[in-house]
Scaffold this motif. Structure first.
Motif, mmCIF file in Angstrom:
data_model
loop_
_atom_site.group_PDB
_atom_site.id
_atom_site.type_symbol
_atom_site.label_atom_id
_atom_site.label_comp_id
_atom_site.label_asym_id
_atom_site.label_seq_id
_atom_site.Cartn_x
_atom_site.Cartn_y
_atom_site.Cartn_z
ATOM 1 N N SER A 292 0.830 -1.212 0.000
ATOM 2 C CA SER A 292 0.000 0.000 0.000
ATOM 3 C C SER A 292 0.861 1.258 0.000
ATOM 4 C CB SER A 292 -1.016 0.004 1.150
ATOM 5 O OG SER A 292 -0.434 -0.414 2.337
ATOM 6 N N ASP A 296 0.348 4.080 -2.909
ATOM 7 C CA ASP A 296 0.113 5.494 -2.652
ATOM 8 C C ASP A 296 1.253 6.351 -3.181
ATOM 9 O OD1 ASP A 296 -2.214 4.785 -1.559
ATOM 10 O OD2 ASP A 296 -1.848 5.565 0.455
ATOM 11 N N ARG A 299 0.702 6.817 -6.787
ATOM 12 C CA ARG A 299 -0.339 7.801 -7.065
ATOM 13 C C ARG A 299 0.214 9.220 -6.953
ATOM 14 N NH1 ARG A 299 -5.118 6.430 -5.334
ATOM 15 N NH2 ARG A 299 -4.278 5.916 -3.297
ATOM 16 N N GLY A 309 -7.020 9.742 -1.507
ATOM 17 C CA GLY A 309 -6.482 8.397 -1.624
ATOM 18 C C GLY A 309 -7.620 7.425 -1.825
ATOM 19 N N SER A 312 -6.567 1.330 1.071
ATOM 20 C CA SER A 312 -5.262 0.730 0.823
ATOM 21 C C SER A 312 -5.351 -0.778 0.975
ATOM 22 C CB SER A 312 -4.226 1.269 1.788
ATOM 23 O OG SER A 312 -4.749 1.262 3.080
ATOM 24 N N TYR B 138 -2.053 3.245 8.470
ATOM 25 C CA TYR B 138 -1.464 2.424 7.406
ATOM 26 C C TYR B 138 -1.231 1.004 7.906
ATOM 27 C CZ TYR B 138 -0.347 5.125 3.265
ATOM 28 O OH TYR B 138 -0.429 5.799 2.093
#
Lengths: 312, 324, 678
Positions: A292, A296, A299, A309, A312, B138
């Motif tokens: 992920s 990102d 991107r 975003g 993820s 995350y």
């Protein structure tokens, strides 16, 4: 075209690519992700050569009988140690956890990658077709997307586990992909719809360029960045789905192993013998995290303006 | 009114299709006969057939006929019999509140804390708070629910050991044979970990979206107008940015609800809660077609209802939608 | 200059860091703003005019590096914190932004948003503030103001929202109103209304107005003083009449002469400034205009010219400012090319005939199951013909159906109603191969050169694409492509570059080259210059004129810009709400319009000449363009028509009930019951 001109053209494609590469490598977390993923991939590929043991318990090197004798815990359990070559310790039956973890890692990575490739391809084809042709085709395809989104995919996959468990993991890949493409397809569709109204596509249409050529020459190349980003993020999502199913026994099944099934096996006695699931769990988190971060990072590199975003 | 009726018709259609697909797939993939094979002493063929026919799972009957019988029952409010010849309705009633407690708390807490953290992160972009929660989310989003649950369990055992008494319970809904206030506290102690395991993912999910949505709004023209009127950056953000930025969250609420239901299956089985998710796993493993179908029906209705709720929420917050 | 200043900008510089280097957005700008005056700041995109206004109100993005001083009552605004600055924003300095569609909060009522502006700076109750909001809307001539405070922005049209923005700006009677392209996003007739209101706002509050725009016509009518920006610097500044009459800086001279004017009767080649504005990342060493300047000598590279006093109350930044006047009178700057008469080869052959063309779109309702509840007529029974070698222009405001008309022609399929005959063939009877054959002779150029080229295709390949469709051999394609690039004034050696390396004007040339690849007979031009910067427009317009002379192509030209139409077209058709209200030869229609709408439209176009613009009487139409979903009865224009209003009640009833037919009036076709006569 003279050779000089061709070279010049090459230079200029490179310069756009260079810009993206430069932006990507300036992003510290993306670089961390890439480094981590490279390490993990290397581990998955080279791992089997690093240990004399094998994951397959039915093979000669699958079980370590010495473990039964040496184990301070009883059974075949020994703690991680470099002395006897069991870097991650051994399991209740004396199997090498390192060899099994590497096998599980290979399996999970492979499934994740294949599912992402399949589902992103389906998404690109369905989304671009629906978005470009619009009308009845679009309505039909989008209804299918809506329906598949409403279907509890996790439940359906669990129900179908009987089929793919008997006919091999490739069917699992296909089914995971079949329930994983809808959201990307929607995004591709909306991008196609707006590209369709862009003047360069309208111009091509009015020049008489055939539809198939418009889609392949103008539409898809202009969505390449989107597809690359979504494809990357889909790898992570697919790994999470696969390990989840395997954890519950609906995915990859013994004798074969995946990170999910290893974690499931290890949790029973996780408190006393943490090495049984620690490594597979850690590698799983690290892999998905790395992917992920890369997604990102891509991107940001492709499209530095956007802040939105995606999952993820 | 016409709008709501149409909406409802579409809703019903999707539920019917989803359930039909669920039933037909379950009826063809699962094999209840398997349950009786390999027993010692072997169960006679006739007995198996009569049991299976009685619960409407005999694979010798055409699948459409079985489906017809099942639907006939469902329309009357009867979800059929489990493979153990018990009423699916009963099981349903016993389990549904267990799951609801988890799902409702999980979705609301996840959304509320997620949005809150997202907003603060956006306001303090690139500061300590933003970075800490950014990296944490995350990591959480990269961790499957079952791993979160296991790790929480680990953590609880560790805390309990340090404290010398049991603060967190890791199995079941509550300790049996207690009542009153004690039961309430005890239930809470049981509830914290499962709820947390389900909520963490939601918080991470919403906080990232909310932060991004907030930052998008931060760069929007109407926020610039608000500041040109004389509002400070922060005032403008809270008075004008927040509501606009929360709008897209309603859609994510609908989308993430499906994920939440799947997550509940893990949480329930890991923490020993006998809810719908745990039932589902058990039902698939015991080839219990009717139970599986009932759960698919339940899930489809929930997911669609969440979507419906999201639409209502959007309409309430956004005057542009209300008009139509 | 003994008057007190409201605002003084002293050597302001603004830079931004970027991927490719530091962007010098504003360079050493000094500017005085006097109470009650209207100062026009004119520049092309990237000239730094918007950054200048944003830095004045303190709303630059955080990444901006600012130096210099902005003094308000002796206080340097650049040193204030966001909190301190917010006390001045809205109260002393207010701003009207360009895009009224996104500038208001979509989820709050108009009234609430205006009331908020009042509550921030004044000690009043919410109810009073809301009442005052209604009054402000009333000042801005919004009908039923006290009901409309409860409306949400999406219920307002663009023009209405811009009025709300002005109401917001004057809410606290500021000292300065900054208006950044306030009318650019609006239609001409609505633009005229909004500019009028801006003037009114200034009169009501006594505020100084800084009008930031790219449109010389807009400043000409409104401003007292003008400052012209180029590449982040003010290059010329002074009283508006003097600057227009006798511009001193070569850029200003070129700019003023390059603009087509709607009030011009004879056709001339426009003056065009070579090249395009420099990138703010890589500026030339000396004067930023030097590479494009016809008066360039080596000294121009020696240093960046300062803005210095010139002829008393003006100032100019040019190292050769004292010699320029001489060069101009000697005809050495921007010599106007004499048109070689009309060498256009024309004939009466009708290449395109459209008769009674109608196109409707279904009006849908419902969310889940959409159903058709009616039809919207985008185009309603229009007819026109295009002759060989001529240019026919279709003009009208947004939503009038001009683009739909083009697309109907380009689609080459049977129209919903009416007939389209291309090259003598009825499109309803075309086979697939015939249709493709027609495409070869019928090409289109779109408005936005940034969208018309695939960003991933080198321009050479883009130009060869149409030839590929018609299987021209590869070697022929290559030679033709190089020929074409040369024809449109580009270097054939650049064929392998990507569109991103070209400026807007150059891209439009590439698009034109692509359209010409197959030697078409008709070129359809959809607003071909309206997305371009003022100084490069003239170049593209000249190219189009030249191509027509050389190649004898026919143009079907669609535009909202009457000045451009006046410049390029032979015939014009004016559209309003899906129908043609007047058509005829350009000179005739423009000199003596017969339809009230044509007259109003012409009158609404700002003329880049302060003397003419300030003295002429304007007809400002009331109200907004009606929506085609719900068109007015009878004559579509009757509810906004100034002629109807002045007539008797029976005449008014006729306009409101009876749809006028097209008829010939003094040589033009007009659809009006009471046409204006010479």
């Amino acid at each position: 075209m003279s050779e000089k001109k061709l070279n010049q053209a090459k230079d200029e494609t490179l310069s756009r690519r260079q810009l993206i590469v430069r932006r990507f490598f300036r992003n510290k977390s993306a670089v961390f992700g890439l480094g981590t993923l490279l390490f993990i991939t290397a581990l998955a590929v080279l791992g089997p050569y690093l240990t004399p043991w094998t994951w397959d318990l039915s093979k000669e090197n699958g079980l370590d009988f010495n473990a039964f004798i040496d184990s301070p815990y009883g059974g075949g359990l020994t703690a991680p140690s470099f002395d006897d070559g069991h870097y991650f310790g051994t399991s209740q039956v004396g199997g090498d956890v390192f060899a099994q973890t590497i096998r599980g890692l290979q399996k999970s990575l492979l499934i994740g990658l294949l599912v992402a490739v399949f589902s992103t391809s389906i998404a690109a084809i369905v989304g671009a077709t629906a978005g470009y042709l619009m009308g009845r085709t679009d309505k039909g395809l989008m209804w299918l997307v809506d329906l598949l989104l409403v279907l509890p995919s996790f439940l359906i996959l669990a129900i179908l586990s009987r089929w793919y468990q008997s006919s091999g993991w490739l069917l699992l890949v296909v089914l995971l992909a079949a329930f994983n493409w809808m959201i990307t397809a929607r995004i591709v569709r909306s991008v196609s719809m707006s590209l369709r109204e862009r003047d360069f596509i309208r111009a091509a249409r009015y020049m008489g360029v055939p539809t198939r050529k418009i889609i392949s020459k103008h539409l898809i190349p202009n969505m390449a960045s989107l597809l690359i980003i979504d494809g990357t993020l889909n790898v992570g999502g697919a790994i999470l789905s696969e390990t989840g199913l395997s954890y519950l026994g609906f995915g990859v099944r013994a004798p074969d192993v995946s990170l999910g099934s290893l974690i499931a096996e290890g949790t029973a006695s996780a408190l006393t013998y943490p090495w049984l699931f620690m490594f597979s769990g850690g590698l799983l988190i690290l892999t998905v995290l790395a992917i992920s971060l890369i997604g990102d990072g891509l991107r940001d590199a492709f499209d530095p303006g956007s802040k939105s975003g995606r999952k993820s | 009114m016409g709008f709501i009726a149409k909406r409802f018709a579409n809703f019903l259609l999707l539920v019917i299709i989803a359930t039909t697909a669920g039933y037909l797939l379950a009826a063809s993939a699962l094999n209840p006969r398997e349950n009786f094979l390999g027993r010692n002493p072997p169960v006679p063929e006739n007995t198996i057939n009569s049991i299976l026919t009685q619960v409407n799972m005999n694979d010798q009957d055409p699948v459409l006929q079985r489906y017809g019988t099942w639907v006939g029952g469902v329309v009357k409010g009867d979800l059929g019999k489990t493979i153990f010849s018990e009423s699916v309705n009963e099981e349903f009633k016993n389990r549904i509140w267990v799951s609801f407690r988890l799902l409702i708390l999980g979705s609301i807490l996840g959304a509320v804390f997620g949005v809150l953290i997202g907003v603060i992160s956006a306001v303090r972009q690139y500061k300590f708070f933003d970075r800490t929660f950014g990296y944490s989310s995350y990591i959480i989003l990269s961790t499957p629910v079952f791993l979160i649950a296991i790790l929480l369990k680990f953590f609880a055992v560790f805390i309990n050991e340090k404290l010398g008494f049991t603060l967190f319970y890791t199995v079941g809904l509550n300790t049996p044979e207690i009542s009153g206030f004690e039961l309430f506290v005890n239930s809470l102690q049981h509830m914290i970990l499962p709820t947390l395991s389900l909520t963490l993912g939601g918080i991470a999910f919403y906080s990232r979206w909310q932060r991004n949505s907030m930052l998008d709004v931060l760069g929007s023209d109407h926020l610039r107008t608000a500041r040109a009127k004389g509002l400070t950056k922060r005032q403008a953000l809270f008075k004008h940015g927040l509501r606009v930025a929360v709008l897209p969250m309603a859609t994510f609420f609908a989308y993430s609800f499906g994920l939440l239901i799947a997550g509940a299956a893990f949480t329930e089985s890991i923490f020993g809660w006998y809810g719908m998710g745990e039932w589902f796993i058990r039902a698939v493993n015991t080839n219990d077609i009717n139970s599986v179908s009932a759960i698919v029906l339940f899930t489809a209705i929930l997911v669609l209802f969440a979507g419906f709720l999201a639409d209502v929420l959007t309409a309430a917050l956004d005057p542009r939608v209300r008009i139509r | 200059m003994k008057k007190t200043l409201v605002l003084q900008i002293k050597s302001l510089s603004v830079t931004f860091p970027s991927e490719s280097g530091t962007v010098n957005a504003v360079r050493n700008v000094s500017l005085d703003i006097f109470p009650g005056e209207v100062l026009g700041v004119v520049g092309e995109s990237g000239s730094g005019k918007s950054v200048l206004s944003l830095s004045t109100i303190g709303l630059l993005p955080n990444s901006a590096r600012v130096s210099g001083e902005i003094l308000l009552d002796g206080k340097n605004l650049l040193q204030l914190s966001d909190q301190e600055m917010s006390k001045h924003r809205g109260r002393d300095i207010a701003m009207v932004f360009q895009d009224p569609l996104s500038a208001l909060n979509p989820v709050q009522t108009i009234g609430h948003q205006i009331a908020e502006a009042l509550l921030i700076h004044q000690e009043i109750s919410y109810d009073d503030a809301l009442k005052r909001a209604g009054e402000l809307l009333d000042e801005m001539r919004i009908p039923r103001p006290f009901e409309r405070v409860k409306s949400y922005p999406h219920e307002f049209s663009g023009g209405m929202r811009q009025r709300v923005m002005i109401a917001l700006a004057i809410a606290n009677a500021p000292k300065i109103i900054l208006a950044d392209e306030p009318s650019t996003a609006l239609d001409v007739t609505v633009q005229a209304q909004v500019l009028e209101l801006l003037k009114r706002a200034s009169q009501l509050t006594g505020a100084a107005v800084v009008l930031v725009t790219h449109d010389m016509g807009v400043v000409a009518g409104l401003a007292d003083r003008i400052a012209i920006m180029y590449a982040g610097k003010i290059v010329e500044e002074g009283p508006i009449e003097k600057v227009f009459e006798n511009p001193a800086m070569p850029y200003t001279i070129g700019l003023i002469r390059s603009i087509p004017r709607v009030d011009e009767s004879e056709k001339r080649r426009l003056v065009s400034i070579a090249g395009s504005p420099p990138s703010p990342v890589a500026l030339p060493p000396g004067c930023a205009f030097a590479p494009r300047c016809p008066a360039y000598t080596e000294i121009c590279d020696s240093k960046v010219p300062d803005l210095e006093a010139f002829e008393g109350d003006r100032s100019v930044a040019c190292l050769r400012k004292d010699e320029i006047a001489g060069l101009v009178s000697a005809g050495r700057l921007y010599p106007t090319e004499v048109t070689k008469g009309h060498v256009k080869s024309t004939s009466d052959v009708k290449l395109l005939e459209v008769s009674n063309l109608s196109k409707s779109f279904p009006l849908l309702k419902g969310n889940v199951f959409r159903r058709r509840v009616g039809s919207v007529y985008a185009v309603d029974k229009i007819s026109f013909t295009l002759e060989q070698g001529k240019c026919l222009a279709i003009v009208g405001e947004s939503g009038c159906g001009k683009t739909t008309t083009l697309l109907e022609v380009m689609n080459l399929v049977a129209p919903e109603n009416g007939r389209i005959v291309v090259f003598g063939k009825n499109v309803s009877e075309l086979s697939k191969s015939e249709r493709l054959a027609i495409r070869k002779d019928l090409q289109i150029v779109f408005q936005d050169p940034f969208a018309s080229l695939d960003p991933r295709l080198p321009i050479g390949e883009a130009i060869m694409e149409p030839m590929e469709v018609f299987s021209v051999s590869k070697s022929e394609q290559l030679t033709r492509m190089q020929e074409l690039l040369e024809l449109v004034g580009l270097n054939p050696a650049h064929a392998n570059r990507f569109p991103s390396e070209f400026s807007g004007g150059q891209r439009q040339r590439i698009v034109i080259a692509r359209a010409l690849a197959l030697n078409p007979k008709i070129l359809i031009l959809d607003e071909p210059v309206s997305a371009l910067d003022v100084s490069v427009r003239a170049g593209v317009l000249n190219l189009l004129a030249e191509l027509q002379e050389k190649l004898g192509i026919s143009y079907l030209f669609v535009s909202h810009d009457l000045a451009v139409v006046q410049h390029v077209a032979d015939y014009v058709a004016v559209m309003y709400l899906g129908s043609i209200v007047e058509s005829g030869a350009v000179a005739q229609v423009f000199n003596s319009p017969h339809h009230p709408y044509t007259k109003a439209l012409l009158s609404a176009v700002p003329i880049p000449d302060p003397k003419v613009e300030k003295s002429r009487e304007r007809i400002i139409l009331e109200g907004e363009l009606p929506s085609p979903i719900n068109p007015p009865s009878g004559c579509r224009f009757h509810n906004r028509c100034f002629v109807t209003k002045a007539r008797s009640e029976t005449d008014q009833a006729k306009c409101a009930s009876e749809r006028p037919e097209l008829r010939i009036v003094e040589g033009a076709e007009v659809s009006c019951h009471f046409p204006l006569l010479k």
